[in-house]
Design a protein around this motif. Structure first.
Motif, mmCIF file in Angstrom:
data_model
loop_
_atom_site.group_PDB
_atom_site.id
_atom_site.type_symbol
_atom_site.label_atom_id
_atom_site.label_comp_id
_atom_site.label_asym_id
_atom_site.label_seq_id
_atom_site.Cartn_x
_atom_site.Cartn_y
_atom_site.Cartn_z
ATOM 1 N N GLU A 40 0.827 -1.203 0.000
ATOM 2 C CA GLU A 40 0.000 0.000 0.000
ATOM 3 C C GLU A 40 0.865 1.259 0.000
ATOM 4 O O GLU A 40 0.526 2.247 -0.659
ATOM 5 C CB GLU A 40 -0.934 -0.005 1.224
ATOM 6 N N GLN A 41 1.966 1.209 0.715
ATOM 7 C CA GLN A 41 2.860 2.359 0.719
ATOM 8 C C GLN A 41 3.455 2.600 -0.671
ATOM 9 O O GLN A 41 3.618 3.741 -1.109
ATOM 10 C CB GLN A 41 3.981 2.147 1.745
ATOM 11 N N GLU A 42 3.755 1.506 -1.370
ATOM 12 C CA GLU A 42 4.380 1.656 -2.699
ATOM 13 C C GLU A 42 3.390 2.170 -3.734
ATOM 14 O O GLU A 42 3.741 3.014 -4.564
ATOM 15 C CB GLU A 42 4.973 0.316 -3.144
ATOM 16 N N VAL A 43 2.136 1.661 -3.708
ATOM 17 C CA VAL A 43 1.158 2.104 -4.708
ATOM 18 C C VAL A 43 0.584 3.473 -4.340
ATOM 19 O O VAL A 43 0.067 4.199 -5.201
ATOM 20 C CB VAL A 43 0.029 1.073 -4.906
ATOM 21 N N GLY A 44 0.620 3.796 -3.040
ATOM 22 C CA GLY A 44 0.189 5.129 -2.625
ATOM 23 C C GLY A 44 -1.274 5.269 -2.304
ATOM 24 O O GLY A 44 -1.784 6.400 -2.232
ATOM 25 N N PHE A 45 -1.982 4.155 -2.132
ATOM 26 C CA PHE A 45 -3.391 4.240 -1.718
ATOM 27 C C PHE A 45 -3.793 2.952 -1.000
ATOM 28 O O PHE A 45 -3.091 1.943 -1.049
ATOM 29 C CB PHE A 45 -4.323 4.508 -2.907
ATOM 30 N N GLN A 46 -4.955 3.020 -0.345
ATOM 31 C CA GLN A 46 -5.456 1.894 0.455
ATOM 32 C C GLN A 46 -6.004 0.814 -0.467
ATOM 33 O O GLN A 46 -6.731 1.088 -1.427
ATOM 34 C CB GLN A 46 -6.542 2.385 1.406
ATOM 35 N N LEU A 47 -5.655 -0.434 -0.165
ATOM 36 C CA LEU A 47 -6.129 -1.566 -0.975
ATOM 37 C C LEU A 47 -7.357 -2.240 -0.385
ATOM 38 O O LEU A 47 -8.157 -2.824 -1.132
ATOM 39 C CB LEU A 47 -5.000 -2.601 -1.120
#
Length: 292
Positions: A40-47
């Protein structure tokens, strides 16, 4: 982004439960949670939405879930192919033989292949010239020898030799003077090749130009069967001169070389495979054997 993170993501999306997903992956719950947090930190949003009943995908998470499945499946397919290649390292090439192997210089071809392409496993299959393009299209063979011409633009071919064609006839027949021989044979029964065979159209065109119309008895698509039928005095026929000579030297029949008629022998493969270095080497080897 790591593959193990995507696998954890997929399991959580599938089960909706972090504990169950961790158990399926043989992970501790904190480790599985850490994988998700890092992703989630890498994609930048909540999964995921985290609820008392479990975990459900956010709309953005749902879109990435489909992509993660494709990535994981592709990697598993990659590993499967790599494993198969590791246990079967030799590349296999099936080569079609349209006539006698000695005529095609197969022994020389095999020796050259063994020296230059030792990692390649060669399979030789009996094929027919008239089926060459279809056999390539249907993956029966990857390359092969054939008589005649191929005008299909998808075929790469090398002309190896033009063979004279000879009339073969029974030992019991006695032909007249050379200038009367064609008229003599025209009056005899003929064993003809099948209509798809390259010999057929070449012969038809030649006899039409000569004003000769042989009487046909049967159609046969095998050179050696034709030789056997001629031996039994069922008629005469046309064969490539090297094959006719084999029969004549074995005293099985006679041959007449009075025709101004030839058939081309080619080696070919699909043109779209010629970027492969092994296919290039194979074509070079066969051409080298024949030019040598």
């Amino acid at each position: 982004m790591e593959l193990y993170q995507l696998k954890t993501f997929r399991e959580v999306a599938s089960t909706g439960n972090l504990t169950e997903a961790a158990a399926r992956l043989s992970l501790s719950q904190p480790a599985a949670s850490a994988h998700l947090k890092a992703l989630e930190q890498e994609v930048g949003f909540q999964l995921f939405y985290r609820t008392p009943k479990g975990m459900t995908l956010t709309p953005k998470g749902a879109k990435l879930a489909a992509e993660s499945n494709r990535i994981i499946d592709a990697m598993e397919h990659f590993r499967q192919i790599a494993n198969e290649l590791r246990h079967n390292p030799a590349e296999r090439i099936r080569i079609g033989l349209n006539t006698d192997g000695s005529l095609l210089r197969i022994q020389d071809v095999v020796e050259a292949l063994s020296a230059r392409l030792p990692q390649v496993e060669i399979h030789f299959l009996e094929t027919k010239s008239e089926n060459f393009v279809a056999d390539l299209d249907n993956s029966v063979i990857e390359a092969g020898f054939f008589y005649g011409e191929v005008r299909d633009p998808s075929i790469y071919s090398i002309k190896l030799r033009a063979f004279p064609m000879a009339v073969v006839y029974p030992n019991g027949w006695t032909i007249p003077e050379e200038e009367s021989a064609m008229a003599f044979f025209a009056g005899k029964p003929w064993i003809w090749t099948t209509q798809g065979c390259p010999f057929y159209q070449r012969s038809i065109d030649y006899f039409a130009r000569e004003g000769v119309f042989p009487r046909r008895v049967m159609y046969v698509d095998d050179e050696f069967l034709i030789g056997e039928l001629v031996q039994k005095e069922l008629g005469c026929s046309l064969l490539a001169e090297p094959i006719a000579r084999q029969f004549a030297e074995a005293n099985k029949l006679k041959m007449w070389n009075g025709l101004d008629l030839a058939i081309n022998l080619h080696f070919g493969m699909a043109k779209d495979t010629m970027s492969d270095p092994i296919r290039q080497a194979l074509a070079s080897i066969v051409a080298g054997v024949w030019t040598g």
